[in-house]
Design a protein around this motif. Structure first.
Motif, mmCIF file in Angstrom:
data_model
loop_
_atom_site.group_PDB
_atom_site.id
_atom_site.type_symbol
_atom_site.label_atom_id
_atom_site.label_comp_id
_atom_site.label_asym_id
_atom_site.label_seq_id
_atom_site.Cartn_x
_atom_site.Cartn_y
_atom_site.Cartn_z
ATOM 1 N N GLN A 242 86.691 4.358 -37.225
ATOM 2 C CA GLN A 242 86.718 3.488 -36.050
ATOM 3 C C GLN A 242 86.306 4.281 -34.818
ATOM 4 N N LEU A 243 85.350 3.736 -34.079
ATOM 5 C CA LEU A 243 84.903 4.345 -32.837
ATOM 6 C C LEU A 243 85.662 3.736 -31.670
ATOM 7 N N GLU A 244 86.009 4.581 -30.698
ATOM 8 C CA GLU A 244 86.720 4.130 -29.507
ATOM 9 C C GLU A 244 85.927 4.530 -28.268
ATOM 10 N N ARG A 245 85.817 3.600 -27.340
ATOM 11 C CA ARG A 245 85.123 3.862 -26.081
ATOM 12 C C ARG A 245 86.155 4.247 -25.027
ATOM 13 N N LEU A 246 86.009 5.456 -24.466
ATOM 14 C CA LEU A 246 86.936 5.960 -23.451
ATOM 15 C C LEU A 246 86.226 5.902 -22.101
ATOM 16 N N ALA A 247 86.694 5.024 -21.236
ATOM 17 C CA ALA A 247 85.995 4.773 -19.978
ATOM 18 C C ALA A 247 86.719 5.324 -18.762
ATOM 19 N N VAL B 183 82.222 7.935 -26.303
ATOM 20 C CA VAL B 183 82.637 7.285 -27.548
ATOM 21 C C VAL B 183 83.107 8.359 -28.515
ATOM 22 N N VAL B 184 84.292 8.157 -29.092
ATOM 23 C CA VAL B 184 84.867 9.125 -30.017
ATOM 24 C C VAL B 184 85.263 8.425 -31.305
ATOM 25 N N ILE B 185 85.391 9.220 -32.371
ATOM 26 C CA ILE B 185 86.000 8.739 -33.602
ATOM 27 C C ILE B 185 87.507 8.883 -33.456
ATOM 28 N N ARG C 227 78.206 11.975 -34.670
ATOM 29 C CA ARG C 227 79.035 13.009 -34.061
ATOM 30 C C ARG C 227 80.380 12.394 -33.684
ATOM 31 N N PRO C 228 81.443 13.214 -33.621
ATOM 32 C CA PRO C 228 82.748 12.672 -33.242
ATOM 33 C C PRO C 228 82.902 12.422 -31.748
ATOM 34 N N LEU C 229 81.877 12.783 -30.963
ATOM 35 C CA LEU C 229 81.915 12.608 -29.509
ATOM 36 C C LEU C 229 80.494 12.429 -29.010
ATOM 37 N N ARG C 230 80.278 11.400 -28.214
ATOM 38 C CA ARG C 230 78.971 11.236 -27.559
ATOM 39 C C ARG C 230 79.170 10.514 -26.228
ATOM 40 N N ALA C 231 78.348 10.873 -25.277
ATOM 41 C CA ALA C 231 78.397 10.230 -23.968
ATOM 42 C C ALA C 231 77.546 8.969 -23.978
ATOM 43 N N GLU C 232 78.020 7.925 -23.301
ATOM 44 C CA GLU C 232 77.231 6.718 -23.134
ATOM 45 C C GLU C 232 76.060 7.004 -22.189
ATOM 46 N N PRO C 233 74.897 6.418 -22.441
ATOM 47 C CA PRO C 233 73.727 6.684 -21.588
ATOM 48 C C PRO C 233 73.962 6.375 -20.108
ATOM 49 N N ALA C 234 74.804 5.380 -19.830
ATOM 50 C CA ALA C 234 75.071 5.021 -18.430
ATOM 51 C C ALA C 234 76.024 5.988 -17.744
#
Length: 361
Positions: free
Chosen positions: A33-38, A21-23, A9-16
């Motif tokens: 490339q996946l990017e983590r948005l914190a 995480v987005v494409i 998926r182009p968007l998923r939430a981290e379990p914590a």
């Protein structure tokens, strides 16, 4: 959907529940490339600068951005300030405001200590509701494709504009959902993919998506659509939407209006895949009232792509002093729309039909 046979998926939430995480769609089709948005700031940037794009995906991403902000501070002032700030990331797609309003309705009555977990729950619900809605749009749109296939031999030829695929949603896509379900049902299919200048989302994203799914397709210049319709090579047009007015005017990527005019002149059905979250009942006249985003002139005067060495480079295609305008969307009047494919079924683009249409559920 799948990339290289792997569900993604182009968007998923981290379990914590500390990031999403987005494409980064700016890099497709050349690099996945996946990017983590914190942080909420990172989410705002990703929406504004089109790492994520497409009305449903923008809305779901903004919902997670609000959840991230409540990890930092969840008092009334912080909640309202974060919602206002995220709402400003992009102005045209109504799903962004719709998702934030849904979040606020859930969160405002709660004590501050309960807001962060509730925000993550609600953002998850918005994402999963989008998947269900798009799957339903696919089922209703499939009927149109099956009816054409039953009338004559050969593939059903569909023209689409921009990217209203799974990259623009949480999954399935809107305009592409009927295509993917038709393929699964064995309906012979061929898709004409508009390049969609100036950002080339058709060439970069829709063609990549369809290729990953094995859907037969042909990339064409934006101005080829009318010619194809004149020569009987398009059976129907299906596009997505960023906002639909109460009377059925459709705001979508710039160039959609011209496709609708060509379709009307040639008797080609023109359908819009519309999640009900994209319906803006507060706007009557789409042409006069929808705010049209004006993006950077550089998107028009420059192009990016792979060079002979396999590096992504940017090139200028206009004289350096050229002034360029870049309206990102246009509005197709309801009279040019054959029907709206919603998760509730196919409805006419009229004030009466839309007034009777239930909201997202």
């Amino acid at each position: 959907m799948k990339v290289g046979g792997v569900a993604m998926r182009p968007l998923r939430a981290e379990p914590a529940r500390d990031a999403v995480v987005v494409i980064d769609q700016r890099l497709l089709p050349h690099r996945l490339q996946l990017e983590r948005l914190a942080t909420p700031q990172a989410v705002h940037t990703a929406i504004r600068d089109m790492w994520v794009r497409g009305a449903p995906l923008i809305g779901a991403t903004a919902a997670y951005g609000l959840a991230l902000s409540l990890n930092e501070a969840a008092d009334d002032a912080a909640l309202e300030e974060a919602a206002v700030w995220l709402r400003q990331a992009r102005p045209t797609a109504v799903n962004l405001a719709w998702a934030l309003d849904r979040m606020l309705a859930r969160l405002r009555p709660l004590p501050a200590a309960q807001r962060a977990p509730a925000a993550w729950d609600e953002a998850d619900a918005i994402a999963e509701d989008d998947v269900r809605a798009n799957a339903a749009i696919g089922r209703h749109g499939l009927v149109l494709l099956q009816a054409i296939a039953a009338r004559r031999p050969g593939p059903v030829n569909v023209l689409t504009h921009c990217n209203a695929g799974w990259l623009a949603t949480v999954d399935w896509g809107t305009a592409t959902a009927p295509l993917y379900q038709a393929q699964a049902a064995g309906v012979p299919l061929h898709v004409w993919v508009d390049e969609t200048r100036p950002r080339n989302q058709g060439a970069s994203l829709t063609a990549w998506e369809l290729g990953q799914a094995g859907v037969p397709h042909t990339l064409v210049a934006d101005n080829a659509g009318g010619h194809l319709m004149q020569h009987g090579r398009v059976d129907l047009v299906i596009v997505g939407c960023d906002r639909v007015s109460a009377r059925g005017d459709v705001c979508n990527k710039i160039g959609t209006y011209l496709k609708a005019l060509a379709a009307r002149d040639n008797g080609v059905p023109f359908y819009v895949a519309m999640p009900t979250s994209t319906l803006d009942r507060a706007i009557e006249d789409g042409v006069a009232e929808v705010p049209i985003e004006e993006r950077s002139a550089r998107e028009v005067t420059h192009l990016s792509g792979l060079d002979a060495a396999g590096q992504v480079v940017e090139i200028a295609i206009a004289p350096a002093a050229t002034v360029a305008a870049n309206p990102a969307f246009d509005v197709t009047p309801a009279r040019l729309v054959t029907g709206l494919i919603t998760e509730r079924g196919i409805v006419t683009a009229t004030a009466e039909a839309l007034a009777a249409l239930p909201g997202p559920g």
